[in-house]
Design a protein around this motif. Sequence first.
Motif, PDB file in Angstrom:
ATOM      1  N   SER A  93       0.833  -1.195   0.000  1.00  0.00           N
ATOM      2  CA  SER A  93       0.000   0.000   0.000  1.00  0.00           C
ATOM      3  C   SER A  93       0.872   1.251   0.000  1.00  0.00           C
ATOM      4  N   PRO A  94       0.398   2.343  -0.587  1.00  0.00           N
ATOM      5  CA  PRO A  94       1.169   3.583  -0.531  1.00  0.00           C
ATOM      6  C   PRO A  94       1.478   3.975   0.916  1.00  0.00           C
ATOM      7  N   GLY A  95       2.730   4.307   1.155  1.00  0.00           N
ATOM      8  CA  GLY A  95       3.182   4.656   2.499  1.00  0.00           C
ATOM      9  C   GLY A  95       3.631   3.479   3.333  1.00  0.00           C
ATOM     10  N   GLU A  96       3.454   2.254   2.844  1.00  0.00           N
ATOM     11  CA  GLU A  96       3.871   1.081   3.612  1.00  0.00           C
ATOM     12  C   GLU A  96       5.385   1.061   3.765  1.00  0.00           C
ATOM     13  N   LEU A  97       5.843   0.848   4.970  1.00  0.00           N
ATOM     14  CA  LEU A  97       7.269   0.848   5.264  1.00  0.00           C
ATOM     15  C   LEU A  97       7.921  -0.402   4.674  1.00  0.00           C
ATOM     16  N   ILE A  98       9.012  -0.209   3.930  1.00  0.00           N
ATOM     17  CA  ILE A  98       9.737  -1.311   3.303  1.00  0.00           C
ATOM     18  C   ILE A  98      10.952  -1.697   4.141  1.00  0.00           C
ATOM     19  N   SER A 227       5.525   9.723   3.079  1.00  0.00           N
ATOM     20  CA  SER A 227       6.500   9.791   4.169  1.00  0.00           C
ATOM     21  C   SER A 227       5.803   9.996   5.512  1.00  0.00           C
ATOM     22  N   ILE A 228       4.696  10.730   5.506  1.00  0.00           N
ATOM     23  CA  ILE A 228       3.912  10.882   6.733  1.00  0.00           C
ATOM     24  C   ILE A 228       3.290   9.545   7.120  1.00  0.00           C
ATOM     25  N   ARG A 229       2.732   8.850   6.145  1.00  0.00           N
ATOM     26  CA  ARG A 229       2.180   7.519   6.426  1.00  0.00           C
ATOM     27  C   ARG A 229       3.253   6.593   7.009  1.00  0.00           C
ATOM     28  N   PRO A 268      -6.715  10.523   1.921  1.00  0.00           N
ATOM     29  CA  PRO A 268      -7.811  11.133   2.682  1.00  0.00           C
ATOM     30  C   PRO A 268      -7.767  10.804   4.161  1.00  0.00           C
ATOM     31  N   GLU A 269      -7.142   9.683   4.543  1.00  0.00           N
ATOM     32  CA  GLU A 269      -7.071   9.343   5.969  1.00  0.00           C
ATOM     33  C   GLU A 269      -6.158  10.275   6.740  1.00  0.00           C
ATOM     34  N   LEU A 270      -5.370  11.098   6.024  1.00  0.00           N
ATOM     35  CA  LEU A 270      -4.491  12.061   6.694  1.00  0.00           C
ATOM     36  C   LEU A 270      -5.162  13.406   6.914  1.00  0.00           C
ATOM     37  N   ALA A 271      -6.433  13.532   6.547  1.00  0.00           N
ATOM     38  CA  ALA A 271      -7.171  14.752   6.873  1.00  0.00           C
ATOM     39  C   ALA A 271      -7.224  14.909   8.386  1.00  0.00           C
ATOM     40  N   GLY A 272      -6.818  16.050   8.881  1.00  0.00           N
ATOM     41  CA  GLY A 272      -6.723  16.270  10.321  1.00  0.00           C
ATOM     42  C   GLY A 272      -5.387  15.868  10.900  1.00  0.00           C
ATOM     43  N   ASP A 376      -7.089  24.169 -10.211  1.00  0.00           N
ATOM     44  CA  ASP A 376      -8.531  23.914 -10.142  1.00  0.00           C
ATOM     45  C   ASP A 376      -8.913  23.064  -8.939  1.00  0.00           C
ATOM     46  N   ARG A 377      -7.947  22.730  -8.090  1.00  0.00           N
ATOM     47  CA  ARG A 377      -8.205  21.889  -6.919  1.00  0.00           C
ATOM     48  C   ARG A 377      -8.393  22.740  -5.665  1.00  0.00           C
ATOM     49  N   LYS A 378      -8.974  22.128  -4.666  1.00  0.00           N
ATOM     50  CA  LYS A 378      -9.090  22.745  -3.344  1.00  0.00           C
ATOM     51  C   LYS A 378      -8.122  22.050  -2.403  1.00  0.00           C
ATOM     52  N   THR A 379      -7.297  22.832  -1.735  1.00  0.00           N
ATOM     53  CA  THR A 379      -6.358  22.246  -0.795  1.00  0.00           C
ATOM     54  C   THR A 379      -7.080  21.639   0.394  1.00  0.00           C
ATOM     55  N   GLY A 380      -6.455  20.614   0.975  1.00  0.00           N
ATOM     56  CA  GLY A 380      -7.055  19.952   2.122  1.00  0.00           C
ATOM     57  C   GLY A 380      -6.655  20.546   3.457  1.00  0.00           C
ATOM     58  N   VAL A 381      -5.831  21.612   3.460  1.00  0.00           N
ATOM     59  CA  VAL A 381      -5.319  22.194   4.705  1.00  0.00           C
ATOM     60  C   VAL A 381      -5.240  23.706   4.571  1.00  0.00           C
ATOM     61  N   PRO A 382      -5.175  24.434   5.703  1.00  0.00           N
ATOM     62  CA  PRO A 382      -4.908  25.876   5.645  1.00  0.00           C
ATOM     63  C   PRO A 382      -3.556  26.156   4.986  1.00  0.00           C
ATOM     64  N   LEU A 383      -3.439  27.356   4.398  1.00  0.00           N
ATOM     65  CA  LEU A 383      -2.252  27.718   3.644  1.00  0.00           C
ATOM     66  C   LEU A 383      -1.604  28.994   4.175  1.00  0.00           C
ATOM     67  N   TYR A 384      -0.269  29.021   4.084  1.00  0.00           N
ATOM     68  CA  TYR A 384       0.500  30.254   4.259  1.00  0.00           C
ATOM     69  C   TYR A 384       1.330  30.428   2.997  1.00  0.00           C
ATOM     70  N   ILE A 385       1.076  31.492   2.253  1.00  0.00           N
ATOM     71  CA  ILE A 385       1.688  31.718   0.946  1.00  0.00           C
ATOM     72  C   ILE A 385       2.515  32.994   1.024  1.00  0.00           C
TER      73      ILE A 385
END
Length: 458
Positions: A93-98, A227-229, A268-272, A376-385
């Motif tokens: 799975s994506p993020g699975e530790l090897i 890498s977060i996973r 999506p499981e990393l939301a929050g 055209d996407r919406k970010t999943g987190v607050p932004l500082y630009i």
Amino acid sequence: MNVLRTGIVWALTGLLVLLGAPLASADESPRPTPAPWQEWIDRAIPAPALPAAPSPPNGELPPDLSALWRAVLSPATGDPIFDAWPTGLADRSPGELIEWRDVTATTAPLALVPIRRAILLKFRTTAATGIPAFGTATLVIPAAPWTAAGTRPVAVNALPINSLGQRCTPSYAMAHGVHAKFNAGDLFPPTTWWALGRGYAVLIPDHEGPWMSYAEPTVAGHIVLDSIRATRAFAPEEFADSRFAVGGYSGGAIASYAAAMLLDEYAPELAGVLVGASMGGLVTDYRAVARRFNGNVASGILLVVALAMAREHPELLRSMNHLARWVAISPIKDTCGDSNGPLGVTGLPIEIAANTADPIGTPAADAIFRQSDFTDRKTGVPLYIYHAAHDIWIPAEGSEQLHRRQCARGVPAVRTLVPGEHVIGLLAGFPGAIDWLDGRLRALPAPNECPPAPAEPR
């Protein structure tokens, strides 16, 4: 050979032609239309003789171009954790530790702040073409215990790697110490030192991926998220409930921005879990930057981006003329961020290495620019630009449009202009960016400088 040596200098800027290469399969690709002088280059300079090879895993190519793709990859590091492709990636799975390796001894001198442990992580990720791949990142944990509420937060430091060589990555430096291809940008500005000093763990992803695909946003975003996973899987008792926030500038901003934009779709499981993203000096419009860089002293950056894109999208190699092929297999393919900029001082136009008269204006180039466009996407987190007010290379309008569009989609966002041009902007914007990241890691409400929504008509 003297002609070839001279041609290498002429071709430095021209490798951006790769962005205009056909994306169709070998049987479907239309032949490019070269100018007469471009045809003369191919008659005067023979193509490099390379052994035929099977198609790369991320595209279908004839044997000669498959051989070219393998020849333009970064030389191996000699360290299997960076070089070896694991078997059975499709079953992971994506993020699975090897695998992982303790690199505390070699990381500690670079960290400055006392650390308890540094771990090099290798994990499954997904290439831009959708095939399984692997990524690497280094997790650094300070020696000081975490005494505030909750579990220790993690600052994700997306460094501006901006390189073609695998030994230029931050994890290679932390695993092997200071070496001949060490990037000064790994240490300054001191994001890692600041975060460790605050008691945060620091996660440093090698966001260009195993093929060193500099500026490929999908690759970068996937690796940051995976890498977060992998971090949460490696030490769930310490990080499964931790907050993560990512920040980056320029090449690192591409990774931070892409992770935020791809969060809802890819992880999506990393939301929050991922609670904020800061980005400075960000390219949002690759087409505009390509036009702006063409034929001036910024062409060295175009060189590395073009070659890096071809590694991830090997069909792009079709538009290289013989001169460009010699350049692509030269030691340039192993350059680091500290030396890439000076490569463009010749200021010659991109067409010099093309086999088509208008490489940036082709329909195929449009496809690459569209693929790199996340606006055209919406970010999943607050932004500082943040953006340098006098950045002559990357238009500030891109950051303004990003802020406006994300505000319109309901994202809490802050945008600020800082003094200077692109390099000075990195330093000038650093205090504000880390202060904002600090707030997200401490679970403070994200500030919102979006204009008020227009009132509903009565």
